[in-house]
Design an enzyme around this catalytic site. Structure first.
Site, PDB file in Angstrom:
ATOM      1  N   ASN A   7     -11.889  73.321  44.690  1.00 34.28           N
ATOM      2  CA  ASN A   7     -10.671  72.545  44.867  1.00 34.28           C
ATOM      3  C   ASN A   7     -11.060  71.263  45.597  1.00 34.28           C
ATOM      4  O   ASN A   7     -11.299  71.280  46.797  1.00 34.28           O
ATOM      5  CB  ASN A   7      -9.682  73.383  45.683  1.00 34.28           C
ATOM      6  CG  ASN A   7      -8.374  72.659  45.933  1.00 34.28           C
ATOM      7  OD1 ASN A   7      -8.215  71.493  45.568  1.00 34.28           O
ATOM      8  ND2 ASN A   7      -7.445  73.347  46.569  1.00 34.28           N
ATOM      9  N   LYS A  14     -13.042  72.422  48.782  1.00 34.96           N
ATOM     10  CA  LYS A  14     -12.938  73.827  49.204  1.00 34.96           C
ATOM     11  C   LYS A  14     -13.455  74.700  48.072  1.00 34.96           C
ATOM     12  O   LYS A  14     -13.290  74.342  46.900  1.00 34.96           O
ATOM     13  CB  LYS A  14     -11.477  74.181  49.501  1.00 34.96           C
ATOM     14  CG  LYS A  14     -10.968  73.526  50.771  1.00 34.96           C
ATOM     15  CD  LYS A  14      -9.610  74.078  51.117  1.00 34.96           C
ATOM     16  CE  LYS A  14      -8.646  72.955  51.425  1.00 34.96           C
ATOM     17  NZ  LYS A  14      -7.277  73.165  51.077  1.00 34.96           N
ATOM     18  N   ARG A  90      -9.562  73.385  40.334  1.00 34.81           N
ATOM     19  CA  ARG A  90      -8.136  73.108  40.482  1.00 34.81           C
ATOM     20  C   ARG A  90      -7.919  71.615  40.215  1.00 34.81           C
ATOM     21  O   ARG A  90      -8.549  70.767  40.850  1.00 34.81           O
ATOM     22  CB  ARG A  90      -7.678  73.438  41.897  1.00 34.81           C
ATOM     23  CG  ARG A  90      -6.237  73.083  42.100  1.00 34.81           C
ATOM     24  CD  ARG A  90      -5.904  72.806  43.525  1.00 34.81           C
ATOM     25  NE  ARG A  90      -4.530  72.337  43.618  1.00 34.81           N
ATOM     26  CZ  ARG A  90      -4.094  71.544  44.582  1.00 34.81           C
ATOM     27  NH1 ARG A  90      -4.900  71.141  45.525  1.00 34.81           N
ATOM     28  NH2 ARG A  90      -2.849  71.148  44.602  1.00 34.81           N
ATOM     29  N   HIS A 178       2.343  73.263  42.214  1.00 32.14           N
ATOM     30  CA  HIS A 178       2.190  74.613  42.780  1.00 32.14           C
ATOM     31  C   HIS A 178       2.224  75.670  41.672  1.00 32.14           C
ATOM     32  O   HIS A 178       2.587  76.824  41.906  1.00 32.14           O
ATOM     33  CB  HIS A 178       3.311  74.984  43.782  1.00 32.14           C
ATOM     34  CG  HIS A 178       3.356  74.155  45.018  1.00 32.14           C
ATOM     35  ND1 HIS A 178       4.538  73.669  45.532  1.00 32.14           N
ATOM     36  CD2 HIS A 178       2.386  73.747  45.864  1.00 32.14           C
ATOM     37  CE1 HIS A 178       4.287  72.982  46.633  1.00 32.14           C
ATOM     38  NE2 HIS A 178       2.972  73.010  46.857  1.00 32.14           N
ATOM     39  N   ARG A 240       7.430  64.664  53.209  1.00 34.98           N
ATOM     40  CA  ARG A 240       7.992  64.052  51.996  1.00 34.98           C
ATOM     41  C   ARG A 240       9.516  64.160  52.002  1.00 34.98           C
ATOM     42  O   ARG A 240      10.061  65.187  52.433  1.00 34.98           O
ATOM     43  CB  ARG A 240       7.450  64.750  50.744  1.00 34.98           C
ATOM     44  CG  ARG A 240       5.984  64.490  50.509  1.00 34.98           C
ATOM     45  CD  ARG A 240       5.472  65.284  49.317  1.00 34.98           C
ATOM     46  NE  ARG A 240       4.175  65.847  49.626  1.00 34.98           N
ATOM     47  CZ  ARG A 240       3.654  66.912  49.041  1.00 34.98           C
ATOM     48  NH1 ARG A 240       4.320  67.542  48.106  1.00 34.98           N
ATOM     49  NH2 ARG A 240       2.479  67.342  49.387  1.00 34.98           N
ATOM     50  N   GLY A 330       2.978  79.132  53.414  1.00 38.01           N
ATOM     51  CA  GLY A 330       2.885  79.273  54.877  1.00 38.01           C
ATOM     52  C   GLY A 330       4.225  79.546  55.536  1.00 38.01           C
ATOM     53  O   GLY A 330       4.340  80.408  56.420  1.00 38.01           O
ATOM     54  N   ASN A 334       5.667  83.396  56.450  1.00 36.76           N
ATOM     55  CA  ASN A 334       5.641  83.602  57.908  1.00 36.76           C
ATOM     56  C   ASN A 334       6.902  83.196  58.649  1.00 36.76           C
ATOM     57  O   ASN A 334       6.936  83.253  59.883  1.00 36.76           O
ATOM     58  CB  ASN A 334       4.470  82.811  58.509  1.00 36.76           C
ATOM     59  CG  ASN A 334       3.148  83.223  57.898  1.00 36.76           C
ATOM     60  OD1 ASN A 334       2.785  84.385  57.920  1.00 36.76           O
ATOM     61  ND2 ASN A 334       2.439  82.265  57.316  1.00 36.76           N
ATOM     62  N   GLU A 385      -3.760  81.368  45.101  1.00 37.29           N
ATOM     63  CA  GLU A 385      -3.969  80.381  44.038  1.00 37.29           C
ATOM     64  C   GLU A 385      -5.395  80.436  43.498  1.00 37.29           C
ATOM     65  O   GLU A 385      -5.630  80.254  42.309  1.00 37.29           O
ATOM     66  CB  GLU A 385      -3.626  78.986  44.563  1.00 37.29           C
ATOM     67  CG  GLU A 385      -2.156  78.907  44.972  1.00 37.29           C
ATOM     68  CD  GLU A 385      -1.762  77.595  45.595  1.00 37.29           C
ATOM     69  OE1 GLU A 385      -1.606  76.620  44.874  1.00 37.29           O
ATOM     70  OE2 GLU A 385      -1.597  77.546  46.831  1.00 37.29           O
TER      71      GLU A 385
HETATM   72  P1  AMP Z   1       0.971  75.893  53.778  1.00 36.91           P
HETATM   73  O1  AMP Z   1       1.109  74.464  53.323  1.00 36.91           O
HETATM   74  O2  AMP Z   1       1.380  76.881  52.756  1.00 36.91           O
HETATM   75  O3  AMP Z   1      -0.360  76.179  54.396  1.00 36.91           O
HETATM   76  O4  AMP Z   1       2.028  76.079  54.978  1.00 36.91           O
HETATM   77  C1  AMP Z   1       1.975  75.291  56.144  1.00 36.91           C
HETATM   78  C2  AMP Z   1       3.295  75.428  56.883  1.00 36.91           C
HETATM   79  O5  AMP Z   1       3.501  76.814  57.221  1.00 36.91           O
HETATM   80  C3  AMP Z   1       3.323  74.643  58.187  1.00 36.91           C
HETATM   81  O6  AMP Z   1       4.523  73.902  58.284  1.00 36.91           O
HETATM   82  C4  AMP Z   1       3.295  75.737  59.243  1.00 36.91           C
HETATM   83  O7  AMP Z   1       3.972  75.370  60.426  1.00 36.91           O
HETATM   84  C5  AMP Z   1       4.012  76.865  58.538  1.00 36.91           C
HETATM   85  N1  AMP Z   1       3.707  78.144  59.173  1.00 36.91           N
HETATM   86  C6  AMP Z   1       2.505  78.750  59.287  1.00 36.91           C
HETATM   87  N2  AMP Z   1       2.617  79.883  60.041  1.00 36.91           N
HETATM   88  C7  AMP Z   1       3.911  79.975  60.407  1.00 36.91           C
HETATM   89  C8  AMP Z   1       4.668  80.902  61.190  1.00 36.91           C
HETATM   90  N3  AMP Z   1       4.096  81.955  61.757  1.00 36.91           N
HETATM   91  N4  AMP Z   1       5.990  80.669  61.340  1.00 36.91           N
HETATM   92  C9  AMP Z   1       6.582  79.599  60.770  1.00 36.91           C
HETATM   93  N5  AMP Z   1       5.926  78.678  60.031  1.00 36.91           N
HETATM   94  C10 AMP Z   1       4.611  78.861  59.850  1.00 36.91           C
END
Ligand code: AMP
Length: 400
Positions: A7, A14, A90, A178, A240, A330, A334, A385
């Site tokens: 990627n 990566k 990718r 995505h 964005r 993310g 989470n 992915e």
């Molecule tokens: P990604 O682009 O999929 O890696 O997601 C990144 C986003 O996930 C960032 O805004 C992080 O703050 C959020 N994120 C990661 N861990 C957590 C968590 N435990 N609680 C809330 N948001 C999270």
């Protein structure tokens, strides 16, 4: 069969080496600061991390360093580059040149070069990496596109209402992004629902991360998605703006005295959670600020939840029903508070989340957070992915 997934970003690369017999990651890593000061590789294998700092002028240097790590006598995972049976790349944008994952020969390479301008920040980097791999390695190279899963969208969903001949001349329309993530989680969801003998025809997948998009998946195929010609459209994201009136862009440009290029940069980098809250683009920090009573952080959170809820409504209508909502990325994986806010008070649509269970779920596995009476299943599914890229690469290579 070992497949290397790469990627490439403009200054990064990566990678993951995956054994396809059991779909296990053998090792992975990343190269940073390619072509700029401070370049280094961080290679992770068997729980250990090996860091090499070294000047790297271009993607060929970076890829050579990756191969050095993979074949290193002390911590390498393969004894010869020939053990890699294919490389899966990718690639962000396919334009209309490709509709599915593709083996790259000289002709396909030319096609890819002809659409590099469609994603100027991403596609040229993938091309540079691809060319390096084609010159260094003898195995097949396959491109897997972020837009690929969305290629099934019908014209009524993917076209902008601009003169048709302008669309034909420019290829400007909605493509969506995505795609590998939406594909992976929708397939996982379908397998789970089938197993439970539940309906699985109409699924909405919410990939919520730094970039976010929502996709309507009918009978396993994408029929609509929230991102557009570029990943700027759709939802409010980390930096964005998401959907905005095109005429307002000119007004803002005049107010800020920005050129068209600067304006695109502004809409991509200074808006979203960061711009609305004034706190951060990071969702965790946004939640921290909300806990501390920051009202603009709360506003950004509310806008995010509200916009996703509107997609739930519109995509349910577009599909003629809703069987399942999937959260991934993310934030989706989470963030229990955002999942709860999105699903709140939607019993009229058959959507009911188990608030207590949702608040603290097990990690890194598919989790069903729907309440017992919920007609619509609500799933949290960790995305993968790289695995989709590896699987598609394997399929393409096997069909050669
Ligand atoms: P990604 O682009 O999929 O890696 O997601 C990144 C986003 O996930 C960032 O805004 C992080 O703050 C959020 N994120 C990661 N861990 C957590 C968590 N435990 N609680 C809330 N948001 C999270």
């Amino acid at each position: 069969m070992k497949i290397l997934v790469v990627n490439a970003g403009s200054s990064s690369l990566k990678y993951q080496l995956i054994e396809m017999d059991n779909e296990e990651v053998i090792c992975k890593g990343g190269v940073e600061c390619i072509g700029i000061e401070g370049s280094k590789i961080s290679h992770k294998v068997n729980g250990a991390e090996h860091v090499i700092e070294k000047p790297l002028t271009n993607h060929t240097d970076a890829f050579n360093l990756v191969m050095e790590c993979l074949t290193n006598k002390e911590y390498g995972s393969i004894s010869s580059p020939d053990e890699i049976k294919a490389i899966g790349h990718r690639v962000v944008h396919s334009g209309e040149a490709f509709t599915s994952s593709t083996y790259i020969d000289d002709e396909a390479l030319k096609k890819l070069e002809s659409i590099a301008h469609l994603a100027p920040l991403h596609n040229p980097a993938s091309l540079a990496c691809l060319k390096s791999c084609m010159s260094i390695m003898s195995c097949p190279n396959v491109c897997v596109f972020d837009t690929g899963f969305h290629s099934t969208m019908p014209p009524k969903a993917k076209l902008y209402a601009i003169p048709y001949e302008d669309y034909e001349a420019t290829q400007i329309r909605k493509y969506g992004f995505h795609g590998t993530s939406h594909k992976f989680v929708s397939q996982e969801a379908i397998a789970y629902l089938k197993d439970k003998k539940l309906p699985y025809s109409n699924i909405i997948t919410c990939h919520l991360g730094n970039g976010s998009s929502v996709t309507a998946v009918k009978d396993g195929k994408c029929i609509d998605t929230s991102m557009g010609m570029t990943p700027l459209d759709g939802l409010i994201m980390g930096t964005r703006c998401g959907c905005i009136d095109a005429a307002a862009v000119e007004m803002l440009a005049e107010y800020k005295n920005l050129s068209t290029k600067e304006m695109t940069q502004y809409l991509n980098k200074q808006c979203g959670f960061l711009g609305v809250s004034g706190v951060s683009s990071d969702f965790r920090k946004l939640c921290g600020a909300i806990d501390a009573g920051n009202e603009r952080a709360k506003l950004a959170f509310d806008m995010f939840a509200y916009q996703i809820r509107k997609y739930l409504g519109s995509y349910s209508v577009a599909m003629g029903g809703l069987d399942c909502i999937v959260f991934t990325g993310g934030i989706g994986e989470n963030g229990p508070t955002i999942r709860e806010a999105i699903c709140d008070d939607l019993q009229f649509m058959g959507i009911e989340i188990d608030k207590e269970y949702n608040a603290d779920i097990p990690r890194n596995q598919l989790v069903d957070v729907s309440a017992k009476n919920s007609k619509v299943k609500i799933l949290v599914i960790p995305t993968n992915e790289e695995l989709v890229i590896a699987r598609e690469t394997k399929d393409v290579v096997n069909s050669l």
